[in-house]
Design an enzyme around this catalytic site. Sequence first.
Site, PDB file in Angstrom:
ATOM      1  N   LEU A 182       1.157  -0.724   0.104  1.00 45.48           N
ATOM      2  CA  LEU A 182      -0.278  -0.460  -0.559  1.00 45.48           C
ATOM      3  C   LEU A 182       1.108   1.089   0.255  1.00 45.48           C
ATOM      4  O   LEU A 182       1.671   0.603   0.786  1.00 45.48           O
ATOM      5  CB  LEU A 182      -0.590   0.381   1.365  1.00 45.48           C
ATOM      6  CG  LEU A 182      -1.986  -1.376   1.327  1.00 45.48           C
ATOM      7  CD1 LEU A 182      -2.507  -1.484   2.516  1.00 45.48           C
ATOM      8  CD2 LEU A 182      -2.965  -1.074   0.306  1.00 45.48           C
ATOM      9  N   PRO A 183       0.494   2.251  -0.065  1.00 43.90           N
ATOM     10  CA  PRO A 183       0.913   3.583  -0.546  1.00 43.90           C
ATOM     11  C   PRO A 183       1.548   4.339   0.631  1.00 43.90           C
ATOM     12  O   PRO A 183       2.656   4.624   0.280  1.00 43.90           O
ATOM     13  CB  PRO A 183       0.097   4.612  -0.748  1.00 43.90           C
ATOM     14  CG  PRO A 183      -0.589   3.879  -2.004  1.00 43.90           C
ATOM     15  CD  PRO A 183      -0.827   2.825  -0.812  1.00 43.90           C
ATOM     16  N   LYS A 186      14.734  -0.615   6.133  1.00 45.63           N
ATOM     17  CA  LYS A 186      14.261  -0.344   4.889  1.00 45.63           C
ATOM     18  C   LYS A 186      14.630   1.590   4.153  1.00 45.63           C
ATOM     19  O   LYS A 186      14.507   2.243   3.332  1.00 45.63           O
ATOM     20  CB  LYS A 186      12.668  -0.559   4.516  1.00 45.63           C
ATOM     21  CG  LYS A 186      11.637  -0.084   3.248  1.00 45.63           C
ATOM     22  CD  LYS A 186      13.114  -0.273   1.891  1.00 45.63           C
ATOM     23  CE  LYS A 186      12.383   0.089   0.634  1.00 45.63           C
ATOM     24  NZ  LYS A 186      10.933  -0.350   0.429  1.00 45.63           N
ATOM     25  N   THR A 242       5.912   0.432   2.519  1.00 45.39           N
ATOM     26  CA  THR A 242       6.912   1.482   3.748  1.00 45.39           C
ATOM     27  C   THR A 242       6.441   2.272   4.814  1.00 45.39           C
ATOM     28  O   THR A 242       5.463   3.048   4.590  1.00 45.39           O
ATOM     29  CB  THR A 242       7.466   1.691   2.615  1.00 45.39           C
ATOM     30  OG1 THR A 242       8.605   1.534   1.546  1.00 45.39           O
ATOM     31  CG2 THR A 242       8.862   2.561   3.571  1.00 45.39           C
TER      32      THR A 242
END
Length: 292
Positions: free
Chosen positions: A75-76, A177, A102
Amino acid sequence: MAAPAPSPDRTSPQDLAPRAVFGLGHMGGGMAASLLRAGHPVLGVDPGPVPTPGGVRRVTAAEAIAEAEVLVLSLPGTAQVDELLPDLLAAPGPRLVIDASTCPPGDSRRRAEVLAEAGHLLVDAPVSGGPAGAATGSLTVFLGCPEERLAEVLAALEPLAAQVHHIGTTGAGSTAKLLNNLLCGIHLAAARALHGAAEASEVDLDRLLAALNTASGRSAVTEVNLPRWVLSDSYDSGFPVGLMTRDVGLAADLTADLGVSSPLVEAARSMWEELLRTTGPRDDFNRMVTAR
């Protein structure tokens, strides 16, 4: 630890459990295709006008959560993951939620705690490797997962990843990340000076890179990004300026919260924010190298 996955073109003769993928963009669509190739029925969820990968059954979020026990989120950002919490809390049984989005590490830990009270496991598993890695099942995964559930999660990630790095418990994957993308963002910002200096001094950039890539100044940016997407003038990596600006900003916030930020980190944040203003969110993130 790093765990290799089987070949991404493997198939299974048995009926495998369905998987649900939330977000069918460049990354989620590729992951859905990799799960299909591994033999899983795949349910796809996306409210946008993106195409549905062949073989994927498009359903609502509630339907996907009701039918699939393993859910992959691509997802965004953190707000979109939060929107799923009410449906997840109403799931009919335990669910494994693999969040490849993220997000800030604190948000991943918060959601994991909320879902654990309802019997679900959320792990943060953001990825590197771009759309090509998603489509071929060759992603690198930064995994935050409780040790006692690791084997189960590694098995679920097999069709998606060539390498799974278990960084620590929930939240550690998101931390890794963000730090990875912070370093990439800094390297790209530094490569702007490299590119400009080569032009100004009339040094052949191909020859300069060939030399640098045998020396201590090399990075993935000099070895991959510049030859593949900058010198070729293709700028089609599939990763946009808007997402890199977001990631560098989240990483800068993280280092500031931890009390370990630096002027270099803040300079990188400023350079990416300026690039976003001048190019727009959808342009390829390698434009940082040639921006003026």
